[in-house]
Design a protein around this motif. Structure first.
Motif, PDB file in Angstrom:
ATOM      1  N   ALA A  39       0.835  -1.209   0.000  1.00 50.58           N
ATOM      2  CA  ALA A  39       0.000   0.000   0.000  1.00 50.58           C
ATOM      3  C   ALA A  39       0.864   1.251   0.000  1.00 50.58           C
ATOM      4  CB  ALA A  39      -0.936  -0.013   1.209  1.00 50.58           C
ATOM      5  N   ALA A  40       1.929   1.232   0.796  1.00 48.13           N
ATOM      6  CA  ALA A  40       2.855   2.370   0.794  1.00 48.13           C
ATOM      7  C   ALA A  40       3.517   2.508  -0.566  1.00 48.13           C
ATOM      8  CB  ALA A  40       3.900   2.194   1.885  1.00 48.13           C
ATOM      9  N   GLY A  41       3.905   1.374  -1.167  1.00 50.98           N
ATOM     10  CA  GLY A  41       4.545   1.403  -2.481  1.00 50.98           C
ATOM     11  C   GLY A  41       3.634   1.969  -3.555  1.00 50.98           C
ATOM     12  N   THR A  42       2.350   1.621  -3.505  1.00 54.39           N
ATOM     13  CA  THR A  42       1.390   2.156  -4.467  1.00 54.39           C
ATOM     14  C   THR A  42       1.284   3.670  -4.349  1.00 54.39           C
ATOM     15  OG1 THR A  42       0.098   0.107  -4.509  1.00 54.39           O
ATOM     16  CG2 THR A  42      -1.033   2.137  -5.162  1.00 54.39           C
ATOM     17  N   ALA A  43       1.247   4.148  -3.111  1.00 51.90           N
ATOM     18  CA  ALA A  43       1.180   5.594  -2.890  1.00 51.90           C
ATOM     19  C   ALA A  43       2.412   6.292  -3.457  1.00 51.90           C
ATOM     20  CB  ALA A  43       1.031   5.889  -1.402  1.00 51.90           C
ATOM     21  N   PHE A  44       3.583   5.714  -3.227  1.00 53.66           N
ATOM     22  CA  PHE A  44       4.813   6.306  -3.760  1.00 53.66           C
ATOM     23  C   PHE A  44       4.799   6.302  -5.293  1.00 53.66           C
ATOM     24  CE2 PHE A  44       6.965   5.207   0.401  1.00 53.66           C
ATOM     25  CZ  PHE A  44       7.177   6.517   0.771  1.00 53.66           C
ATOM     26  N   GLN A  45       4.341   5.210  -5.899  1.00 55.76           N
ATOM     27  CA  GLN A  45       4.284   5.138  -7.356  1.00 55.76           C
ATOM     28  C   GLN A  45       3.399   6.242  -7.932  1.00 55.76           C
ATOM     29  OE1 GLN A  45       2.977   1.168  -8.262  1.00 55.76           O
ATOM     30  NE2 GLN A  45       4.935   0.231  -7.729  1.00 55.76           N
ATOM     31  N   LEU A  46       2.262   6.465  -7.294  1.00 57.96           N
ATOM     32  CA  LEU A  46       1.367   7.523  -7.763  1.00 57.96           C
ATOM     33  C   LEU A  46       2.020   8.898  -7.617  1.00 57.96           C
ATOM     34  CD1 LEU A  46      -1.998   6.163  -6.322  1.00 57.96           C
ATOM     35  CD2 LEU A  46      -1.431   6.447  -8.744  1.00 57.96           C
ATOM     36  N   MET A  47       2.752   9.102  -6.524  1.00 54.66           N
ATOM     37  CA  MET A  47       3.428  10.384  -6.318  1.00 54.66           C
ATOM     38  C   MET A  47       4.475  10.639  -7.393  1.00 54.66           C
ATOM     39  SD  MET A  47       3.918  10.333  -2.174  1.00 54.66           S
ATOM     40  CE  MET A  47       4.859  11.869  -2.159  1.00 54.66           C
ATOM     41  N   PHE A  48       5.226   9.613  -7.759  1.00 53.05           N
ATOM     42  CA  PHE A  48       6.266   9.795  -8.763  1.00 53.05           C
ATOM     43  C   PHE A  48       5.685   9.897 -10.169  1.00 53.05           C
ATOM     44  CE2 PHE A  48       9.141   8.116  -5.443  1.00 53.05           C
ATOM     45  CZ  PHE A  48      10.143   9.061  -5.548  1.00 53.05           C
ATOM     46  N   ARG A  49       4.555   9.229 -10.419  1.00 52.20           N
ATOM     47  CA  ARG A  49       3.973   9.223 -11.760  1.00 52.20           C
ATOM     48  C   ARG A  49       3.207  10.503 -12.058  1.00 52.20           C
ATOM     49  NH1 ARG A  49       0.562   4.201 -12.345  1.00 52.20           N
ATOM     50  NH2 ARG A  49       2.617   3.205 -12.509  1.00 52.20           N
ATOM     51  N   ASP A  52       2.470  16.476 -11.090  1.00 50.89           N
ATOM     52  CA  ASP A  52       1.826  17.762 -11.349  1.00 50.89           C
ATOM     53  C   ASP A  52       0.495  17.916 -10.613  1.00 50.89           C
ATOM     54  OD1 ASP A  52       0.685  15.712 -12.875  1.00 50.89           O
ATOM     55  OD2 ASP A  52      -0.004  17.106 -14.425  1.00 50.89           O
ATOM     56  N   LYS A  53       0.164  16.989  -9.730  1.00 46.00           N
ATOM     57  CA  LYS A  53      -1.141  17.006  -9.067  1.00 46.00           C
ATOM     58  C   LYS A  53      -0.953  17.179  -7.555  1.00 46.00           C
ATOM     59  CE  LYS A  53      -3.527  14.461 -12.657  1.00 46.00           C
ATOM     60  NZ  LYS A  53      -2.586  14.969 -13.649  1.00 46.00           N
ATOM     61  N   PRO A  54      -1.051  18.423  -7.053  1.00 45.69           N
ATOM     62  CA  PRO A  54      -0.744  18.701  -5.646  1.00 45.69           C
ATOM     63  C   PRO A  54      -1.664  18.002  -4.659  1.00 45.69           C
ATOM     64  CG  PRO A  54      -1.675  20.648  -6.724  1.00 45.69           C
ATOM     65  CD  PRO A  54      -1.362  19.671  -7.804  1.00 45.69           C
ATOM     66  N   ASP A  55      -2.947  17.863  -4.970  1.00 40.68           N
ATOM     67  CA  ASP A  55      -3.844  17.167  -4.040  1.00 40.68           C
ATOM     68  C   ASP A  55      -3.453  15.707  -3.893  1.00 40.68           C
ATOM     69  OD1 ASP A  55      -5.741  19.238  -3.245  1.00 40.68           O
ATOM     70  OD2 ASP A  55      -6.359  19.237  -5.334  1.00 40.68           O
ATOM     71  N   LEU A  56      -3.110  15.083  -4.997  1.00 37.84           N
ATOM     72  CA  LEU A  56      -2.657  13.693  -4.946  1.00 37.84           C
ATOM     73  C   LEU A  56      -1.345  13.587  -4.182  1.00 37.84           C
ATOM     74  CD1 LEU A  56      -2.728  11.064  -7.739  1.00 37.84           C
ATOM     75  CD2 LEU A  56      -0.545  11.562  -6.633  1.00 37.84           C
ATOM     76  N   GLN A  57      -0.416  14.503  -4.441  1.00 38.08           N
ATOM     77  CA  GLN A  57       0.873  14.472  -3.743  1.00 38.08           C
ATOM     78  C   GLN A  57       0.670  14.526  -2.225  1.00 38.08           C
ATOM     79  OE1 GLN A  57       4.232  14.427  -5.108  1.00 38.08           O
ATOM     80  NE2 GLN A  57       3.128  13.720  -6.911  1.00 38.08           N
ATOM     81  N   HIS A  58      -0.181  15.427  -1.783  1.00 37.36           N
ATOM     82  CA  HIS A  58      -0.389  15.602  -0.346  1.00 37.36           C
ATOM     83  C   HIS A  58      -1.039  14.374   0.277  1.00 37.36           C
ATOM     84  CE1 HIS A  58      -1.320  17.524   3.467  1.00 37.36           C
ATOM     85  NE2 HIS A  58      -2.571  17.127   3.321  1.00 37.36           N
ATOM     86  N   ARG A  59      -2.124  13.894  -0.326  1.00 33.75           N
ATOM     87  CA  ARG A  59      -2.852  12.767   0.265  1.00 33.75           C
ATOM     88  C   ARG A  59      -2.042  11.480   0.218  1.00 33.75           C
ATOM     89  NH1 ARG A  59      -8.428  13.750   1.159  1.00 33.75           N
ATOM     90  NH2 ARG A  59      -9.128  15.747   0.297  1.00 33.75           N
ATOM     91  N   MET A  60      -1.331  11.248  -0.890  1.00 33.52           N
ATOM     92  CA  MET A  60      -0.543  10.020  -1.000  1.00 33.52           C
ATOM     93  C   MET A  60       0.680  10.046  -0.095  1.00 33.52           C
ATOM     94  SD  MET A  60      -2.102   7.845  -2.922  1.00 33.52           S
ATOM     95  CE  MET A  60      -3.633   8.473  -2.190  1.00 33.52           C
ATOM     96  N   SER A  61       1.245  11.228   0.141  1.00 32.51           N
ATOM     97  CA  SER A  61       2.367  11.324   1.065  1.00 32.51           C
ATOM     98  C   SER A  61       1.936  10.933   2.476  1.00 32.51           C
ATOM     99  CB  SER A  61       2.928  12.748   1.061  1.00 32.51           C
ATOM    100  OG  SER A  61       3.957  12.886   2.013  1.00 32.51           O
ATOM    101  N   ARG A  62       0.798  11.451   2.895  1.00 35.57           N
ATOM    102  CA  ARG A  62       0.288  11.101   4.225  1.00 35.57           C
ATOM    103  C   ARG A  62      -0.087   9.626   4.305  1.00 35.57           C
ATOM    104  NH1 ARG A  62      -5.014  13.824   7.049  1.00 35.57           N
ATOM    105  NH2 ARG A  62      -6.043  12.661   5.388  1.00 35.57           N
ATOM    106  N   LEU A  63      -0.709   9.131   3.235  1.00 37.20           N
ATOM    107  CA  LEU A  63      -1.113   7.732   3.225  1.00 37.20           C
ATOM    108  C   LEU A  63       0.101   6.814   3.307  1.00 37.20           C
ATOM    109  CD1 LEU A  63      -3.904   6.191   1.069  1.00 37.20           C
ATOM    110  CD2 LEU A  63      -1.694   5.051   1.181  1.00 37.20           C
ATOM    111  N   ALA A  64       1.141   7.122   2.552  1.00 38.45           N
ATOM    112  CA  ALA A  64       2.346   6.290   2.563  1.00 38.45           C
ATOM    113  C   ALA A  64       2.962   6.243   3.957  1.00 38.45           C
ATOM    114  CB  ALA A  64       3.359   6.811   1.547  1.00 38.45           C
TER     115      ALA A  64
END
Length: 201
Positions: A39-49, A52-64
């Motif tokens: 689950a943490a790895g999926t969040a990191f993958q989305l952040m790197f992919r 350009d999406k700040p809402d995703l960056q913020h939520r996925m960082s916290r989730l990871a």
């Protein structure tokens, strides 16, 4: 478990899976630890992919961060109980869901987020079902995960609607719901946290 999460899922986990989980608690914990890492790895993958999406960056960082903290907590329980760490193969669940994701954008992102919402929702539902049957330590730990898992489900779903068109996201939810329920309710060859009912159960 929240009402919206219950309505989101296509059906409840079968009793046979709960019985298998209680009979295989060491394996359940080992696979749970793997799930938290994935689950943490999926969040990191989305952040790197999707940089350009700040809402995703913020939520996925916290989730990871939360998923890695949960991994550390499961690892502590594993060590405390004298369970030997070993390789545990993945269930067919996540891979089966990801087969439904389209390969082209913007649909790839929205589909991936919907699938993430289902995985988190099912995890939350199964934690809630197990809590009354577990020993005090493990039951307290799994009960403590419910709030964060429900929030992760909501985060994924909100992001799907943010980055996808509502009608398309709703169609994807309906499509994934059918497959998700099949994967978690059908007979399975082995027990895992996200498996269907083991054939021998």
């Amino acid at each position: 478990m929240t009402d919206d999460l219950h309505e989101f899922l296509g059906g409840a986990t079968p009793l046979g899976w709960i019985e298998a989980a209680l009979a295989n608690q060491e394996l359940m914990l080992l696979d749970h630890a793997n799930c938290e890492k994935k689950a943490a790895g999926t969040a990191f993958q989305l952040m790197f992919r999707y940089t350009d999406k700040p809402d995703l960056q913020h939520r996925m960082s916290r989730l990871a961060r939360e998923e890695l903290r949960h991994f550390e907590q499961v690892l502590t329980l594993i060590r405390r109980r004298g369970i030997a760490l070993r390789q545990v193969s993945s269930s067919r669940y996540a891979a089966g869901l990801r087969e439904l994701a389209r390969n082209h954008e913007p649909f790839r992102l929205a589909d991936t987020l919907v699938i993430g919402a289902f995985i988190e929702a099912r995890s939350c539902e199964r934690f809630a079902l197990l809590v009354p049957h577990l020993d005090e330590e493990l039951g307290r730990f799994y009960h403590g995960l419910l709030k964060s898992e429900a929030r992760h489900f909501q985060d994924y779903l909100k992001l799907a609607y943010l980055y996808g068109e509502r009608a398309d996201v709703e169609a994807t939810v309906a499509r994934v719901r059918v497959r998700e329920y099949e994967l978690m309710s059908e007979a399975d060859g082995e027990f895992r946290f996200h498996s269907g009912v083991p054939a021998a159960a």
